[in-house]
Scaffold this motif. Sequence first.
Motif, short mmCIF file in Angstrom:
data_model
loop_
_atom_site.label_atom_id
_atom_site.label_comp_id
_atom_site.label_asym_id
_atom_site.label_seq_id
_atom_site.Cartn_x
_atom_site.Cartn_y
_atom_site.Cartn_z
N PRO A 101 2.96 -91.34 -36.69
CA PRO A 101 4.44 -91.32 -36.80
C PRO A 101 4.96 -90.75 -38.11
O PRO A 101 6.10 -90.27 -38.16
CB PRO A 101 4.81 -92.81 -36.67
CG PRO A 101 3.72 -93.39 -35.83
CD PRO A 101 2.48 -92.67 -36.27
N HIS A 102 4.15 -90.74 -39.16
CA HIS A 102 4.57 -90.16 -40.44
C HIS A 102 4.72 -88.65 -40.35
O HIS A 102 5.56 -88.05 -41.05
CB HIS A 102 3.56 -90.53 -41.53
CG HIS A 102 3.82 -89.86 -42.85
ND1 HIS A 102 4.87 -90.21 -43.67
CD2 HIS A 102 3.16 -88.84 -43.47
CE1 HIS A 102 4.85 -89.44 -44.75
NE2 HIS A 102 3.82 -88.60 -44.65
N PHE A 103 3.92 -88.01 -39.49
CA PHE A 103 3.86 -86.54 -39.45
C PHE A 103 4.75 -85.94 -38.35
O PHE A 103 5.12 -84.78 -38.43
CB PHE A 103 2.42 -86.08 -39.20
CG PHE A 103 1.45 -86.53 -40.25
CD1 PHE A 103 1.28 -85.82 -41.42
CD2 PHE A 103 0.71 -87.70 -40.07
CE1 PHE A 103 0.38 -86.24 -42.40
CE2 PHE A 103 -0.18 -88.14 -41.04
CZ PHE A 103 -0.34 -87.41 -42.21
N LEU A 104 5.05 -86.72 -37.32
CA LEU A 104 5.71 -86.15 -36.15
C LEU A 104 7.12 -85.63 -36.39
O LEU A 104 7.47 -84.54 -35.90
CB LEU A 104 5.71 -87.18 -35.01
CG LEU A 104 4.36 -87.36 -34.32
CD1 LEU A 104 4.36 -88.63 -33.47
CD2 LEU A 104 4.04 -86.15 -33.45
N PRO A 105 8.01 -86.35 -37.10
CA PRO A 105 9.39 -85.85 -37.23
C PRO A 105 9.47 -84.47 -37.88
O PRO A 105 10.21 -83.58 -37.40
CB PRO A 105 10.07 -86.92 -38.08
CG PRO A 105 9.28 -88.17 -37.82
CD PRO A 105 7.87 -87.70 -37.69
N LEU A 106 8.73 -84.26 -38.96
CA LEU A 106 8.77 -82.97 -39.63
C LEU A 106 8.19 -81.87 -38.75
O LEU A 106 8.69 -80.74 -38.74
CB LEU A 106 8.02 -83.05 -40.96
CG LEU A 106 8.66 -83.92 -42.04
CD1 LEU A 106 7.75 -84.01 -43.26
CD2 LEU A 106 10.03 -83.37 -42.44
N THR A 107 7.13 -82.20 -38.00
CA THR A 107 6.53 -81.19 -37.11
C THR A 107 7.49 -80.84 -35.99
O THR A 107 7.59 -79.67 -35.57
CB THR A 107 5.21 -81.73 -36.54
OG1 THR A 107 4.38 -82.22 -37.59
CG2 THR A 107 4.47 -80.63 -35.79
N ALA A 108 8.20 -81.83 -35.47
CA ALA A 108 9.19 -81.57 -34.41
C ALA A 108 10.30 -80.66 -34.93
O ALA A 108 10.73 -79.72 -34.23
CB ALA A 108 9.76 -82.88 -33.90
N ARG A 109 10.79 -80.93 -36.14
CA ARG A 109 11.84 -80.08 -36.70
C ARG A 109 11.32 -78.66 -36.96
O ARG A 109 12.06 -77.68 -36.80
CB ARG A 109 12.39 -80.70 -37.98
CG ARG A 109 13.32 -81.89 -37.71
CD ARG A 109 14.08 -82.30 -38.95
NE ARG A 109 13.24 -83.03 -39.88
CZ ARG A 109 13.08 -84.35 -39.85
NH1 ARG A 109 13.68 -85.07 -38.93
NH2 ARG A 109 12.31 -84.96 -40.73
N ALA A 110 10.06 -78.57 -37.33
CA ALA A 110 9.46 -77.24 -37.51
C ALA A 110 9.45 -76.47 -36.20
O ALA A 110 9.72 -75.26 -36.17
CB ALA A 110 8.05 -77.37 -38.08
N LEU A 111 9.15 -77.17 -35.10
CA LEU A 111 9.15 -76.51 -33.79
C LEU A 111 10.55 -76.01 -33.44
O LEU A 111 10.71 -74.89 -32.94
CB LEU A 111 8.65 -77.48 -32.72
CG LEU A 111 8.68 -76.95 -31.28
CD1 LEU A 111 7.84 -75.69 -31.15
CD2 LEU A 111 8.20 -78.02 -30.30
N ILE A 133 5.82 -70.79 -45.36
CA ILE A 133 4.83 -71.58 -44.62
C ILE A 133 4.50 -72.85 -45.38
O ILE A 133 3.95 -72.82 -46.48
CB ILE A 133 3.55 -70.76 -44.37
CG1 ILE A 133 3.89 -69.49 -43.62
CG2 ILE A 133 2.56 -71.59 -43.57
CD1 ILE A 133 4.60 -69.72 -42.29
N SER A 134 4.85 -73.97 -44.78
CA SER A 134 4.58 -75.28 -45.38
C SER A 134 3.57 -76.01 -44.51
O SER A 134 3.13 -75.53 -43.47
CB SER A 134 5.88 -76.08 -45.47
OG SER A 134 6.35 -76.38 -44.17
N ALA A 135 3.23 -77.22 -44.96
CA ALA A 135 2.27 -78.03 -44.20
C ALA A 135 2.80 -78.35 -42.81
O ALA A 135 2.03 -78.44 -41.85
CB ALA A 135 1.98 -79.34 -44.95
N ASP A 136 4.12 -78.50 -42.68
CA ASP A 136 4.69 -78.80 -41.37
C ASP A 136 4.41 -77.68 -40.39
O ASP A 136 4.06 -77.91 -39.23
CB ASP A 136 6.20 -79.01 -41.49
CG ASP A 136 6.55 -80.04 -42.54
OD1 ASP A 136 5.77 -81.00 -42.68
OD2 ASP A 136 7.58 -79.88 -43.22
#
Length: 521
Positions: free
Chosen positions: A397-407, A425-428
Amino acid sequence: MDLQLFTKWLADNSISLHEGIFIIQTPHAGAAAVANHDEPILHPTTVASIPKSSILSVRSCALAEHIDWVPYGHGATLALSLALYSELLIGPTSRWHPYLQSLPSEPVPIARLWGDVSALPDDPDAQAAAQWIYGTEIQRELQDDDGVALVDETHAFFRSDVQPLLDSIGARPTLHGFLHAYSLVCSRAFLVDAYHGLSMVPVADAFNHAHENHVQLASEFDVCPLCGSLSECPHDRQDASVQPPKASHSSEESSDTVDMVTVRSIPPHSEVFNTYGADLGNASLLARYGFALEGGETDTVTFGWPGSGISLGENDEAEVFREVYEQVRDDLARVLGDSSLVYIPQQDERATRLLSVNSDGQASLGLFVWAVWNALTEQSPPELDGMYDADVLVALPHFLPLTARALVQVEARQEETDDASDFEISADYQLLAGAAEAMASLCRTRIAGMGKKEYRGAGADVLNDVLDNIPPESVKTRLALEYLLSERALLEACAVGWEDARAMLTGHSGVDEEFEINLAE
């Protein structure tokens, strides 16, 4: 089918039909319901009313005292198949005989039985069709949650329960005969109430399926599970016996009926359709009923079952995954609600479509969560390095919100240009690229493992050539190959979408084909 005998039996059992509805005989379905008036039947109308005293269930059959009642699942299907088969075997002495002779006299060619020579002997078309559905969503319909073939369970039930019981009354059962009854139950039975459970409902099963249905089945489900009473009964007392009575027909009130009620007006001179499930895809229709519909709007490809490409069964991972999904669902749904690559299953679809690809080639939100988890386990950031997959899942859950916004940002950029040169290019984005690769690989691996053995991995053009050369009489093989091609098309669309998203990221010089996620940036 002796329609005159059947019609008299309906009247004798107080089964009523709307004056504009007629039951006719058809070449393949046995019976069908048609509207034969010059005027439409307006909604709302009850077009058929069937007293529960006339339905055939484990609780109402002649051998009720000898058959264990099962409330749901494949066990309920097997138990009702035994009840139905016992009535078929006694012929004219069965109180349902006029109804039973209206049913198909040979096994219904449902996909569950395509590969079973005991059910469909001398049918090379069925044997060929069974080879083409390997690895598809139909395969899921042919096995239980542990991957055990339902046909194996059916044969075992015949040996352990059906044959000994029916031999004991001199009925001379055969496996072919039992599979005939099994196919009728699979393709025609309804879940009626808490007492009868899965049941054969005369007249109701004459209404065939369409997604644009005219009628639906209505039944008061919450009856006494011990006697079937709709009103207050002795079992409502706390000291009542917990043992249900056997074959108690008189316990049912005459007013307790199963009704076919309209959901919209019925045009004149047309077949009247029910729905077997508004969301049933062609895999379910072929497996349970033996037919498919054009369009495939309700088709989905699911994962998470044995042979699907995703397994969540070890170390309680499935339960933890669902907990993580429920924790993040609402927040991610708000971010990804307009995504072209991800769709949000409705509340009542969460269990069946948690890990799925829909008819538009979109991955479910749960599949997106899985893909991000997969990317984290494959290329862990330093703080997750060395963790077990289950521990990474808890941290997800810590990683999902930023990855979703990246998508969302990647999809917005794709609408504007194919050039990602000005992406920072970031970690997200790195994590999203890994998730996109996992998603595309999942779909392509599933495609490569589907179909007839010698054609697995073949291109769609090759399979279309095979389809073009199938003889017209090989109806089942054609259905199987057409379904295979449609499922491949959904997976192909999903794979291409995620490959395009990844290409936009990995095409930038800042992200190599092999990369590591570094959250210290």
